[in-house]
Motif scaffolding. Structure first.
Motif, PDB file in Angstrom:
ATOM      1  N   ALA A   1       0.859  -1.164   0.056  1.00 53.95           N
ATOM      2  CA  ALA A   1      -0.139   0.185  -0.002  1.00 53.95           C
ATOM      3  C   ALA A   1       0.851   1.266  -0.021  1.00 53.95           C
ATOM      4  O   ALA A   1       0.598   2.260  -0.678  1.00 53.95           O
ATOM      5  CB  ALA A   1      -0.804   0.117   1.056  1.00 53.95           C
ATOM      6  N   PHE A   2       1.755   1.206   0.833  1.00 48.63           N
ATOM      7  CA  PHE A   2       3.066   2.467   0.747  1.00 48.63           C
ATOM      8  C   PHE A   2       3.460   2.717  -0.426  1.00 48.63           C
ATOM      9  O   PHE A   2       3.873   3.780  -0.805  1.00 48.63           O
ATOM     10  CB  PHE A   2       3.932   2.363   2.075  1.00 48.63           C
ATOM     11  N   ALA A   3       4.047   1.379  -0.950  1.00 48.49           N
ATOM     12  CA  ALA A   3       4.533   1.575  -2.359  1.00 48.49           C
ATOM     13  C   ALA A   3       3.895   2.027  -3.571  1.00 48.49           C
ATOM     14  O   ALA A   3       4.127   2.922  -3.980  1.00 48.49           O
ATOM     15  CB  ALA A   3       4.983   0.176  -2.891  1.00 48.49           C
ATOM     16  N   PHE A   4       2.219   1.566  -3.421  1.00 47.46           N
ATOM     17  CA  PHE A   4       1.612   2.026  -4.454  1.00 47.46           C
ATOM     18  C   PHE A   4       1.216   3.683  -4.080  1.00 47.46           C
ATOM     19  O   PHE A   4       1.070   4.205  -5.177  1.00 47.46           O
ATOM     20  CB  PHE A   4       0.149   1.186  -4.413  1.00 47.46           C
ATOM     21  N   SER A   5       1.116   3.776  -2.889  1.00 50.73           N
ATOM     22  CA  SER A   5       0.723   5.495  -2.773  1.00 50.73           C
ATOM     23  C   SER A   5       1.796   6.360  -3.266  1.00 50.73           C
ATOM     24  O   SER A   5       1.516   7.410  -3.346  1.00 50.73           O
ATOM     25  CB  SER A   5       0.267   5.551  -1.268  1.00 50.73           C
ATOM     26  N   LEU A   6       3.266   5.969  -2.789  1.00 47.06           N
ATOM     27  CA  LEU A   6       4.241   6.506  -3.425  1.00 47.06           C
ATOM     28  C   LEU A   6       4.211   6.859  -4.978  1.00 47.06           C
ATOM     29  O   LEU A   6       4.426   7.733  -5.704  1.00 47.06           O
ATOM     30  CB  LEU A   6       5.463   6.115  -3.417  1.00 47.06           C
ATOM     31  N   ILE A   7       3.708   5.649  -5.540  1.00 44.11           N
ATOM     32  CA  ILE A   7       3.805   5.580  -7.145  1.00 44.11           C
ATOM     33  C   ILE A   7       2.612   6.903  -7.568  1.00 44.11           C
ATOM     34  O   ILE A   7       2.645   7.473  -8.280  1.00 44.11           O
ATOM     35  CB  ILE A   7       3.312   4.260  -7.766  1.00 44.11           C
TER      36      ILE A   7
END
Length: 119
Positions: free
Chosen positions: A19-25
């Motif tokens: 989720a954090f990786a996707f939110s950074l993208i």
């Protein structure tokens, strides 16, 4: 911390990571913090439901979501907004508080949409 087991903690860790990786993208393309929070909450809601119901592990989706949402909650910003209001900086304090509450609302909305889509 919330009464879960090892599989709940592992699921929360995996859900938070993705989720954090996707939110950074999402943040690279859309520079709105509410959309970023919504996207992250949507992803960890989907992963928590998948982890709890489809992997046949002894885990709870509610506990995974509770563990995953913690890094996304704007606790420091909310605390700073209250401090600003108490030191008579009403405009900046209210704007920070409103932003923190909107991010919290986006987290709840993203999780709710994910749960509605899965069920």
């Amino acid at each position: 911390m919330f009464g879960g087991n090892l599989f709940d903690a592992l699921g929360a860790g995996v859900a938070t990571f993705f989720a954090f990786a996707f939110s950074l993208i999402v943040q690279r393309f859309i520079h709105i913090p509410f959309v970023t929070a919504f996207a992250g909450a949507f992803v960890f809601g989907l992963i928590a439901q998948f982890w709890a119901h489809h992997l046949n592990l002894n885990s709870s989706a509610e506990l995974i979501i509770a563990g995953s949402v913690m890094p996304f909650v704007p606790g420091i910003a909310l605390t700073n907004s209250v401090r600003d209001i108490m030191t008579n900086h009403i405009n900046s304090g209210m704007s920070k508080m409103f932003e923190s509450l909107l991010i919290t609302l986006a987290l709840g909305a993203g999780t709710s949409v994910a749960l509605l889509l899965i069920n």
